[in-house]
Design a protein around this motif. Structure first.
Motif, PDB file in Angstrom:
ATOM      1  N   ALA A 135       0.837  -1.209   0.000  1.00 13.91           N
ATOM      2  CA  ALA A 135       0.000   0.000   0.000  1.00 13.91           C
ATOM      3  C   ALA A 135       0.868   1.254   0.000  1.00 13.91           C
ATOM      4  N   LYS A 136       1.962   1.247   0.743  1.00 16.41           N
ATOM      5  CA  LYS A 136       2.865   2.405   0.790  1.00 16.41           C
ATOM      6  C   LYS A 136       3.501   2.642  -0.582  1.00 16.41           C
ATOM      7  N   LEU A 137       3.932   1.578  -1.249  1.00 19.23           N
ATOM      8  CA  LEU A 137       4.501   1.727  -2.588  1.00 19.23           C
ATOM      9  C   LEU A 137       3.460   2.258  -3.566  1.00 19.23           C
ATOM     10  N   GLN A 138       2.240   1.767  -3.465  1.00 16.79           N
ATOM     11  CA  GLN A 138       1.159   2.271  -4.322  1.00 16.79           C
ATOM     12  C   GLN A 138       0.939   3.766  -4.057  1.00 16.79           C
ATOM     13  N   GLU A 139       0.948   4.147  -2.788  1.00 17.77           N
ATOM     14  CA  GLU A 139       0.780   5.554  -2.410  1.00 17.77           C
ATOM     15  C   GLU A 139       1.906   6.419  -2.985  1.00 17.77           C
ATOM     16  N   ILE A 140       3.138   5.930  -2.919  1.00 16.80           N
ATOM     17  CA  ILE A 140       4.288   6.673  -3.451  1.00 16.80           C
ATOM     18  C   ILE A 140       4.134   6.875  -4.958  1.00 16.80           C
ATOM     19  N   PHE A 141       3.752   5.813  -5.675  1.00 17.08           N
ATOM     20  CA  PHE A 141       3.600   5.943  -7.126  1.00 17.08           C
ATOM     21  C   PHE A 141       2.380   6.780  -7.504  1.00 17.08           C
ATOM     22  N   ASN A 142       1.319   6.744  -6.709  1.00 19.21           N
ATOM     23  CA  ASN A 142       0.176   7.632  -6.946  1.00 19.21           C
ATOM     24  C   ASN A 142       0.585   9.091  -6.763  1.00 19.21           C
ATOM     25  N   PHE A 143       1.375   9.365  -5.710  1.00 14.63           N
ATOM     26  CA  PHE A 143       1.889  10.714  -5.485  1.00 14.63           C
ATOM     27  C   PHE A 143       2.737  11.140  -6.680  1.00 14.63           C
ATOM     28  N   ARG A 144       3.618  10.255  -7.093  1.00 13.41           N
ATOM     29  CA  ARG A 144       4.514  10.543  -8.216  1.00 13.41           C
ATOM     30  C   ARG A 144       3.709  10.868  -9.473  1.00 13.41           C
ATOM     31  N   LYS A 145       2.657  10.097  -9.714  1.00 12.89           N
ATOM     32  CA  LYS A 145       1.823  10.329 -10.893  1.00 12.89           C
ATOM     33  C   LYS A 145       1.224  11.737 -10.858  1.00 12.89           C
ATOM     34  N   GLN A 146       0.682  12.145  -9.710  1.00 12.69           N
ATOM     35  CA  GLN A 146       0.093  13.475  -9.568  1.00 12.69           C
ATOM     36  C   GLN A 146       1.151  14.571  -9.697  1.00 12.69           C
ATOM     37  N   LYS A 147       2.298  14.352  -9.097  1.00 12.38           N
ATOM     38  CA  LYS A 147       3.375  15.355  -9.143  1.00 12.38           C
ATOM     39  C   LYS A 147       3.865  15.543 -10.577  1.00 12.38           C
ATOM     40  N   VAL A 148       3.979  14.457 -11.304  1.00  9.69           N
ATOM     41  CA  VAL A 148       4.421  14.534 -12.697  1.00  9.69           C
ATOM     42  C   VAL A 148       3.384  15.277 -13.547  1.00  9.69           C
ATOM     43  N   ILE A 149       2.099  15.077 -13.270  1.00 11.95           N
ATOM     44  CA  ILE A 149       1.053  15.840 -13.969  1.00 11.95           C
ATOM     45  C   ILE A 149       1.193  17.329 -13.653  1.00 11.95           C
ATOM     46  N   GLU A 150       1.464  17.668 -12.384  1.00  9.50           N
ATOM     47  CA  GLU A 150       1.674  19.075 -12.011  1.00  9.50           C
ATOM     48  C   GLU A 150       2.860  19.668 -12.760  1.00  9.50           C
ATOM     49  N   LEU A 151       3.911  18.912 -12.932  1.00  6.65           N
ATOM     50  CA  LEU A 151       5.125  19.406 -13.588  1.00  6.65           C
ATOM     51  C   LEU A 151       4.977  19.523 -15.103  1.00  6.65           C
TER      52      LEU A 151
END
Length: 166
Positions: A135-151
């Motif tokens: 679940a933590k790894l999924q959370e990290i990659f979900n965060f990464r996905k959103q951050k990359v969209i912001e960038l």
């Protein structure tokens, strides 16, 4: 040791060269990691330094309860503008093999992460994976996905992209 597998995919409205330049710079990893993990690259890297096979990268990271851990990975394979692979040499996992694949698509680039990992402590590691690690790894990659969209913005499919050509 049981091996666990996770796959993540994301499309971005940028060129393959832009995606490669960003993701192949080890210092950019901190920009797309949740702040509460206190992720810091401790290797003496130059801002414009790109990865290469054999490159060793060291980090400090706090994955759980603010406990700081040392982590060392090696970039084992690189094919520019196509893929690179990082593997843990020491750190919180018993085994860590992370493939990063890139391919040009109409209107942007598709990135695919293939993660294979194992945990120490036998059955207790397997339980830990079920209870919180996956679940933590999924959370990290979900965060990464959103951050990359912001960038870089969100990908919008190009007209006719999914239509068969006859």
């Amino acid at each position: 040791m049981k091996a666990f597998h996770l796959n993540f995919s994301q499309r971005l409205p940028i060129s393959l060269a832009e995606a490669w330049d960003f993701f192949s710079s080890p210092l950019n990893l901190a920009k797309i990691t949740p702040e509460e993990m206190a992720f810091t690259v401790t290797s003496a890297l130059q801002a414009d330094e790109k990865m290469y096979p054999g490159m060793i990268i060291t980090y400090k990271v706090s994955p759980v309860a603010g406990i700081k851990l040392n982590w060392m990975t090696e970039i084992t394979q690189v094919e520019e503008h196509k893929y690179f692979i990082d593997e843990q040499r020491f750190g919180p996992y018993k085994f860590w093999h992370h493939q990063h694949h890139f391919r040009e698509i109409p209107g942007g680039v598709e990135m695919n992460d293939i993660l294979t990992y194992g945990l120490p402590m036998g059955i207790f590691g397997n339980i830990a994976n079920s209870v919180f690690v996956a679940a933590k790894l999924q959370e990290i990659f979900n965060f990464r996905k959103q951050k990359v969209i912001e960038l870089f913005g969100d990908y919008a499919p190009v007209a006719n992209e999914n239509k068969a050509l006859y």
